[in-house]
Design a protein around this motif. Structure first.
Motif, mmCIF file in Angstrom:
data_model
loop_
_atom_site.group_PDB
_atom_site.id
_atom_site.type_symbol
_atom_site.label_atom_id
_atom_site.label_comp_id
_atom_site.label_asym_id
_atom_site.label_seq_id
_atom_site.Cartn_x
_atom_site.Cartn_y
_atom_site.Cartn_z
ATOM 1 N N MET A 1 0.816 -1.204 0.000
ATOM 2 C CA MET A 1 0.000 0.000 0.000
ATOM 3 C C MET A 1 0.855 1.261 0.000
ATOM 4 O O MET A 1 0.349 2.358 0.187
ATOM 5 N N SER A 2 2.150 1.101 -0.190
ATOM 6 C CA SER A 2 3.041 2.255 -0.119
ATOM 7 C C SER A 2 2.721 3.272 -1.207
ATOM 8 O O SER A 2 2.163 2.940 -2.254
ATOM 9 N N VAL A 3 3.074 4.512 -0.908
ATOM 10 C CA VAL A 3 2.852 5.612 -1.844
ATOM 11 C C VAL A 3 4.090 6.498 -1.841
ATOM 12 O O VAL A 3 4.711 6.696 -0.797
ATOM 13 N N SER A 4 4.450 6.992 -3.014
ATOM 14 C CA SER A 4 5.591 7.904 -3.125
ATOM 15 C C SER A 4 5.081 9.301 -3.434
ATOM 16 O O SER A 4 4.305 9.490 -4.366
ATOM 17 N N LEU A 5 5.520 10.257 -2.634
ATOM 18 C CA LEU A 5 5.158 11.657 -2.818
ATOM 19 C C LEU A 5 6.408 12.513 -2.734
ATOM 20 O O LEU A 5 7.134 12.446 -1.734
ATOM 21 N N PHE A 6 6.679 13.288 -3.757
ATOM 22 C CA PHE A 6 7.820 14.197 -3.767
ATOM 23 C C PHE A 6 9.126 13.502 -3.386
ATOM 24 O O PHE A 6 9.926 14.017 -2.609
ATOM 25 N N GLY A 7 9.311 12.306 -3.903
ATOM 26 C CA GLY A 7 10.560 11.599 -3.696
ATOM 27 C C GLY A 7 10.670 10.821 -2.398
ATOM 28 O O GLY A 7 11.706 10.239 -2.109
ATOM 29 N N GLN A 8 9.608 10.806 -1.605
ATOM 30 C CA GLN A 8 9.622 10.042 -0.363
ATOM 31 C C GLN A 8 8.593 8.933 -0.455
ATOM 32 O O GLN A 8 7.528 9.113 -1.050
ATOM 33 N N THR A 9 8.891 7.802 0.158
ATOM 34 C CA THR A 9 7.956 6.688 0.160
ATOM 35 C C THR A 9 7.409 6.494 1.564
ATOM 36 O O THR A 9 8.162 6.438 2.532
ATOM 37 N N PHE A 10 6.088 6.396 1.640
ATOM 38 C CA PHE A 10 5.391 6.175 2.904
ATOM 39 C C PHE A 10 4.689 4.832 2.826
ATOM 40 O O PHE A 10 4.345 4.361 1.745
ATOM 41 N N SER A 11 4.453 4.207 3.965
ATOM 42 C CA SER A 11 3.925 2.842 3.971
ATOM 43 C C SER A 11 2.485 2.732 3.504
ATOM 44 O O SER A 11 2.050 1.656 3.123
ATOM 45 N N SER A 12 1.736 3.828 3.523
ATOM 46 C CA SER A 12 0.355 3.797 3.036
ATOM 47 C C SER A 12 -0.079 5.225 2.703
ATOM 48 O O SER A 12 0.586 6.186 3.085
ATOM 49 N N PRO A 13 -1.204 5.366 2.023
ATOM 50 C CA PRO A 13 -1.681 6.714 1.702
ATOM 51 C C PRO A 13 -2.375 7.408 2.878
ATOM 52 O O PRO A 13 -2.925 8.492 2.724
ATOM 53 N N ILE A 14 -2.332 6.812 4.037
ATOM 54 C CA ILE A 14 -2.931 7.430 5.226
ATOM 55 C C ILE A 14 -1.995 8.520 5.718
ATOM 56 O O ILE A 14 -0.801 8.314 5.882
ATOM 57 N N VAL A 15 -2.545 9.701 5.955
ATOM 58 C CA VAL A 15 -1.753 10.864 6.374
ATOM 59 C C VAL A 15 -2.211 11.308 7.761
ATOM 60 O O VAL A 15 -3.406 11.391 8.026
#
Length: 110
Positions: A14-28
């Motif tokens: 479920m990871s997502v990449s935003l502005f060159g960073q990868t997060f484990s999910s789209p939950i913010v």
């Protein structure tokens, strides 16, 4: 919607990449001001939780904890929510402070 049956879901990414960073999910972890009103450690506790799960945290302009302390507890992956003011000089100072503390991105609220 596309129906997908018999698809292996044992290893969902479920990871997502935003502005060159990868997060484990789209939950913010969205910006919420004055978190010490709800928890003794406020934004610091949220920063540690976000770091432990590789989640994106956005720090509110109205944080009850100094941005530098939150950035130290969080590490990479901290964004800053900026409430602009009618004074450009003050707004510029807030952005520079966030940048100096290590915030990677600024989310502006006009």
């Amino acid at each position: 919607l596309r129906v997908r049956r018999f698809v292996d879901v044992s290893k969902v990414d479920m990871s997502v990449s935003l502005f060159g960073q990868t997060f484990s999910s789209p939950i913010v972890l969205c910006p919420v001001g004055s978190q010490r009103g709800f928890h003794a450690e406020g934004e610091l506790a949220v920063a540690r939780a976000a770091a432990s799960r590789r989640q994106l945290q956005i720090l509110s302009t109205q944080s009850s904890t100094p941005i530098e302390d939150v950035a130290k507890a969080r590490g990479a992956g901290l964004w800053y929510q900026l409430y602009t003011t009618n004074n450009f000089e003050n707004t510029t100072k807030m952005v520079k402070r966030a940048e100096a503390a290590g915030c990677d991105e600024v989310a502006m609220i006009a």
